[in-house]
Design a protein around this motif. Structure first.
Motif, mmCIF file in Angstrom:
data_model
loop_
_atom_site.group_PDB
_atom_site.id
_atom_site.type_symbol
_atom_site.label_atom_id
_atom_site.label_comp_id
_atom_site.label_asym_id
_atom_site.label_seq_id
_atom_site.Cartn_x
_atom_site.Cartn_y
_atom_site.Cartn_z
ATOM 1 N N GLN A 119 0.817 -1.210 0.000
ATOM 2 C CA GLN A 119 0.000 0.000 0.000
ATOM 3 C C GLN A 119 0.856 1.268 0.000
ATOM 4 N N ASP A 120 2.007 1.193 0.633
ATOM 5 C CA ASP A 120 2.856 2.384 0.724
ATOM 6 C C ASP A 120 3.924 2.446 -0.360
ATOM 7 N N THR A 121 3.848 1.547 -1.353
ATOM 8 C CA THR A 121 4.802 1.588 -2.464
ATOM 9 C C THR A 121 4.451 2.747 -3.389
ATOM 10 N N GLY A 122 5.401 3.629 -3.640
ATOM 11 C CA GLY A 122 5.150 4.779 -4.504
ATOM 12 C C GLY A 122 5.014 4.384 -5.961
ATOM 13 N N LYS A 123 4.202 5.127 -6.690
ATOM 14 C CA LYS A 123 3.976 4.814 -8.105
ATOM 15 C C LYS A 123 5.254 4.962 -8.925
ATOM 16 N N ALA A 124 6.112 5.902 -8.563
ATOM 17 C CA ALA A 124 7.376 6.089 -9.285
ATOM 18 C C ALA A 124 8.243 4.833 -9.182
ATOM 19 N N GLU A 125 8.218 4.201 -8.008
ATOM 20 C CA GLU A 125 8.983 2.965 -7.820
ATOM 21 C C GLU A 125 8.429 1.855 -8.702
ATOM 22 N N VAL A 126 7.101 1.767 -8.776
ATOM 23 C CA VAL A 126 6.469 0.739 -9.617
ATOM 24 C C VAL A 126 6.819 0.970 -11.081
ATOM 25 N N ILE A 127 6.699 2.206 -11.543
ATOM 26 C CA ILE A 127 6.992 2.516 -12.948
ATOM 27 C C ILE A 127 8.443 2.179 -13.277
ATOM 28 N N ALA A 128 9.349 2.429 -12.349
ATOM 29 C CA ALA A 128 10.757 2.088 -12.573
ATOM 30 C C ALA A 128 10.918 0.580 -12.774
ATOM 31 N N ARG A 129 10.181 -0.196 -12.002
ATOM 32 C CA ARG A 129 10.237 -1.657 -12.167
ATOM 33 C C ARG A 129 9.674 -2.079 -13.522
ATOM 34 N N LEU A 130 8.590 -1.449 -13.942
ATOM 35 C CA LEU A 130 7.997 -1.789 -15.246
ATOM 36 C C LEU A 130 8.947 -1.427 -16.383
#
Length: 345
Positions: free
Chosen positions: A17-28
């Protein structure tokens, strides 16, 4: 006529829940870069790719809930735009799932197909078969699935479409010659689903009647949803094994029965240390065989070289619809929703 393309499922592991969207996009983007290394032309990301699978949670305010939704054109979202820029740079088409909030305030579980060659979204799909409940279970230990609370059923139907720029030397309207056969010779015919849709044969058949050659879908599937499914008592390990079995079963069976390839991409892993989502991303061929599948429960790229010409045998022999279907006998399919049993003896 060979029509070969290199495709991939981009499986995505745990997102809290506290994972930032920028971190997710970097993984993608990391997965997209790996795909470019393998010369992949099409990558399928999971359902609700950008956030934790929030329908597991009960939110008390609209403000809390809305942070999980995308508003307006997702390709122009400051948070998500870098993913589409990288797709254009790499020349890779992508399918991305996300929670969509419309101008009217409606929420949909949505995915889009973005064409790198056209530099735009070619098609949008909204999930039709929403699982779960509106209200949470009374048991505080239950794993909830509140999609019926947060989303409306999809209103776009099952739109098959052609994707340009993937297969060279295909027949186009501009190059069509008088009397020339176009079946299996044009740009690839694709269709999209989301998660629970894959369990419903009607969805696959709607696409199949439009000549679909590749069905793509992401999923977030709980490994232990005992309250939701009401299944016989199982250990968490047994429930997860069963969920993986059913996920693979419906993909393989429907790929065979509709003579098409399919790509499934999982949002998986243990979100917030509690919500266990299965992996099992896979690519199936028109005979129902798994040609590539995930080996982990985290971020992973699953790649396959496929030839859409392999669809022709099933479409023109085993399941030649024009010769073998008997629509006069299928009347209940679109006239009746629930079960009506025969009268008691």
């Amino acid at each position: 006529m060979a029509r070969k393309i290199i495709v991939a499922a981009a499986q995505v592991g745990a997102i809290n829940q506290d994972t930032g969207k920028a971190e997710v996009i970097a993984r993608l983007i990391n997965l997209l870069n790996e795909a470019a290394h393998h010369k992949v032309q099409l990558v399928v990301f999971p359902e609700c790719t950008l956030t934790t699978f929030f329908p597991c949670h009960l939110f008390q305010t609209q403000e809390e809930l809305d942070r999980y939704f995308e508003h307006g054109d997702i390709t122009q979202s400051p948070d998500v735009a870098p993913l589409f820029e990288q797709a254009k740079t790499s020349g890779i088409d992508i399918v991305v799932g996300y929670a969509e909030r419309t101008l009217e305030g409606n929420g949909y579980n949505t995915c889009i197909y973005f064409s790198a060659s056209e530099r735009k979204v070619l098609q949008k799909y909204r999930k039709v078969h929403l699982p779960g409940t509106v209200e949470p279970f009374e048991d505080p230990e239950a794993i909830n699935q509140l999609e019926k609370r947060y989303f409306k059923p999809g209103d776009l139907g099952f739109p098959a479409f052609r994707a340009p720029g993937l297969v060279p030397d295909v027949v186009k309207q501009s190059t069509l010659k008088a009397g020339q056969s176009t079946v299996g010779r044009g740009d690839p015919i694709f269709g999209m689903m989301i998660c629970n849709d894959r369990r419903w044969p009607e969805a696959w058949r709607m696409y199949s009647l439009k000549g679909v050659e590749l069905v793509m879908f992401g999923f977030n599937t709980g490994g232990n949803m005992a309250h939701l499914w009401g299944s016989k008592p199982m250990t968490p390990e047994q429930a997860k094994t069963e969920a993986l079995f059913h996920s693979k079963l419906v993909q393989q069976a429907n790929s065979y029965m509709n003579a098409c390839f399919s790509i499934s991409s999982a949002r998986c892993g243990l979100d917030d240390g509690k919500y266990d989502l299965i992996a099992g991303s896979a690519i199936c061929d028109p005979e129902g065989h798994v040609v590539a599948e995930a080996q982990t429960e985290g971020d992973e790229l699953i790649v396959a070289n496929i030839d859409l010409a392999d669809c022709r045998q099933g479409k023109e022999k085993t399941f030649d619809f024009s010769r073998h279907r008997r629509v006069e006998t299928y009347g209940l399919i679109d006239k009746q929703t629930g079960v009506v049993e025969p009268e008691l003896l």
